[in-house]
Design a protein around this motif. Sequence first.
Motif, PDB file in Angstrom:
ATOM      1  N   ALA A  42      -4.533   0.353   3.849  1.00 10.38           N
ATOM      2  CA  ALA A  42      -4.154  -0.994   4.540  1.00 10.38           C
ATOM      3  C   ALA A  42      -2.819  -0.302   5.413  1.00 10.38           C
ATOM      4  CB  ALA A  42      -4.058  -2.261   4.080  1.00 10.38           C
ATOM      5  N   ARG A  43      -1.940   0.063   4.366  1.00 11.81           N
ATOM      6  CA  ARG A  43      -0.537   0.865   4.975  1.00 11.81           C
ATOM      7  C   ARG A  43      -0.804   1.893   6.071  1.00 11.81           C
ATOM      8  NH1 ARG A  43       0.838  -0.032  -0.349  1.00 11.81           N
ATOM      9  NH2 ARG A  43       0.403   1.942  -0.895  1.00 11.81           N
ATOM     10  N   ARG A  44      -1.783   2.812   5.714  1.00 11.60           N
ATOM     11  CA  ARG A  44      -2.247   3.718   6.779  1.00 11.60           C
ATOM     12  C   ARG A  44      -2.674   2.923   8.086  1.00 11.60           C
ATOM     13  NH1 ARG A  44      -3.942   6.396   2.146  1.00 11.60           N
ATOM     14  NH2 ARG A  44      -6.003   5.790   2.770  1.00 11.60           N
ATOM     15  N   ARG A  62       5.135  -7.751   5.388  1.00 16.03           N
ATOM     16  CA  ARG A  62       4.338  -8.778   4.924  1.00 16.03           C
ATOM     17  C   ARG A  62       3.125  -8.459   4.041  1.00 16.03           C
ATOM     18  NH1 ARG A  62       4.787 -12.881   9.696  1.00 16.03           N
ATOM     19  NH2 ARG A  62       6.635 -13.654   9.542  1.00 16.03           N
ATOM     20  N   LEU A  63       2.545  -7.295   4.190  1.00 15.10           N
ATOM     21  CA  LEU A  63       1.830  -6.864   3.299  1.00 15.10           C
ATOM     22  C   LEU A  63       2.073  -6.624   1.833  1.00 15.10           C
ATOM     23  CD1 LEU A  63      -0.909  -5.491   2.418  1.00 15.10           C
ATOM     24  CD2 LEU A  63      -0.192  -3.209   3.363  1.00 15.10           C
ATOM     25  N   ALA A  69       3.019 -11.471  -4.214  1.00 16.19           N
ATOM     26  CA  ALA A  69       2.464 -12.837  -4.390  1.00 16.19           C
ATOM     27  C   ALA A  69       1.134 -12.704  -5.001  1.00 16.19           C
ATOM     28  CB  ALA A  69       2.613 -13.396  -3.142  1.00 16.19           C
ATOM     29  N   PHE A  70       0.431 -11.926  -4.662  1.00 10.09           N
ATOM     30  CA  PHE A  70      -0.989 -11.786  -5.213  1.00 10.09           C
ATOM     31  C   PHE A  70      -0.876 -11.312  -6.667  1.00 10.09           C
ATOM     32  CE2 PHE A  70      -4.426  -9.008  -6.626  1.00 10.09           C
ATOM     33  CZ  PHE A  70      -5.397  -9.998  -6.446  1.00 10.09           C
ATOM     34  N   ARG A 108      -9.553  -9.049  -3.211  1.00  8.35           N
ATOM     35  CA  ARG A 108      -8.196  -8.639  -2.717  1.00  8.35           C
ATOM     36  C   ARG A 108      -8.641  -7.605  -1.807  1.00  8.35           C
ATOM     37  NH1 ARG A 108      -3.342  -9.830  -0.339  1.00  8.35           N
ATOM     38  NH2 ARG A 108      -1.768  -8.186  -0.576  1.00  8.35           N
ATOM     39  N   ALA A 109      -9.187  -6.428  -2.525  1.00 10.23           N
ATOM     40  CA  ALA A 109      -9.439  -5.240  -1.999  1.00 10.23           C
ATOM     41  C   ALA A 109     -10.337  -5.410  -0.628  1.00 10.23           C
ATOM     42  CB  ALA A 109      -9.898  -4.186  -2.691  1.00 10.23           C
ATOM     43  N   GLU A 110     -11.347  -6.043  -0.800  1.00 14.54           N
ATOM     44  CA  GLU A 110     -12.141  -6.384   0.360  1.00 14.54           C
ATOM     45  C   GLU A 110     -11.555  -7.135   1.410  1.00 14.54           C
ATOM     46  OE1 GLU A 110     -15.447  -6.107   2.578  1.00 14.54           O
ATOM     47  OE2 GLU A 110     -15.142  -5.014   0.874  1.00 14.54           O
ATOM     48  N   GLN A 111     -10.715  -8.093   0.940  1.00 13.01           N
ATOM     49  CA  GLN A 111     -10.005  -8.795   2.022  1.00 13.01           C
ATOM     50  C   GLN A 111      -8.983  -7.706   3.024  1.00 13.01           C
ATOM     51  OE1 GLN A 111      -7.893 -11.599  -0.555  1.00 13.01           O
ATOM     52  NE2 GLN A 111      -9.346 -13.337   0.178  1.00 13.01           N
ATOM     53  N   LEU A 112      -8.283  -6.997   1.932  1.00 11.77           N
ATOM     54  CA  LEU A 112      -7.528  -5.924   2.779  1.00 11.77           C
ATOM     55  C   LEU A 112      -8.306  -5.029   3.915  1.00 11.77           C
ATOM     56  CD1 LEU A 112      -5.086  -5.067   0.041  1.00 11.77           C
ATOM     57  CD2 LEU A 112      -4.343  -6.335   1.845  1.00 11.77           C
ATOM     58  N   ARG A 113      -9.495  -4.556   3.188  1.00  9.72           N
ATOM     59  CA  ARG A 113     -10.198  -3.601   4.026  1.00  9.72           C
ATOM     60  C   ARG A 113     -10.481  -4.343   5.450  1.00  9.72           C
ATOM     61  NH1 ARG A 113     -12.205  -1.738  -0.957  1.00  9.72           N
ATOM     62  NH2 ARG A 113     -13.653  -3.307  -1.294  1.00  9.72           N
TER      63      ARG A 113
END
Length: 126
Positions: A42-44, A62-63, A69-70, A108-113
């Motif tokens: 996500a950062r990349r 925000r990430l 927060a997560f 969470r990983a899927e949401q970020l992807r």
Amino acid sequence: MNERELRNECSNEAFSMAAMRTCLDKKQAHSEAVLKRAEAQARRGITRWDEDDKYIDLAKTRLAVSGRAFAKYRTEHCAFAASMGGGAIGNALEMGRAACVAELNQRRAEQLRLLVSELPPKQTAK
């Protein structure tokens, strides 16, 4: 996979409570690695986003904030989920917590992807 599916999968592979706990601990560790990779991707993706720098910086900030927060939410929610085991012994409660952590990390990983998958990349000058 949800918590129940994780526990069922481990119970099918394990013939003792100790083996089931080991299986769930491995699933939790694996989910943590998956989440770390998704956060890095996500950062990349944000860094390569074809957008003004101020919006890229804001998204990165925000990430990071949402990640903290997560982590807090995951800790509190999974403590609650473990408490739903009532008077079960500590090992059973810990297995519920590990399954909860693994499920939330995967989600969470899927949401970020998904969030960064369609960001248009910066165009290179020709």
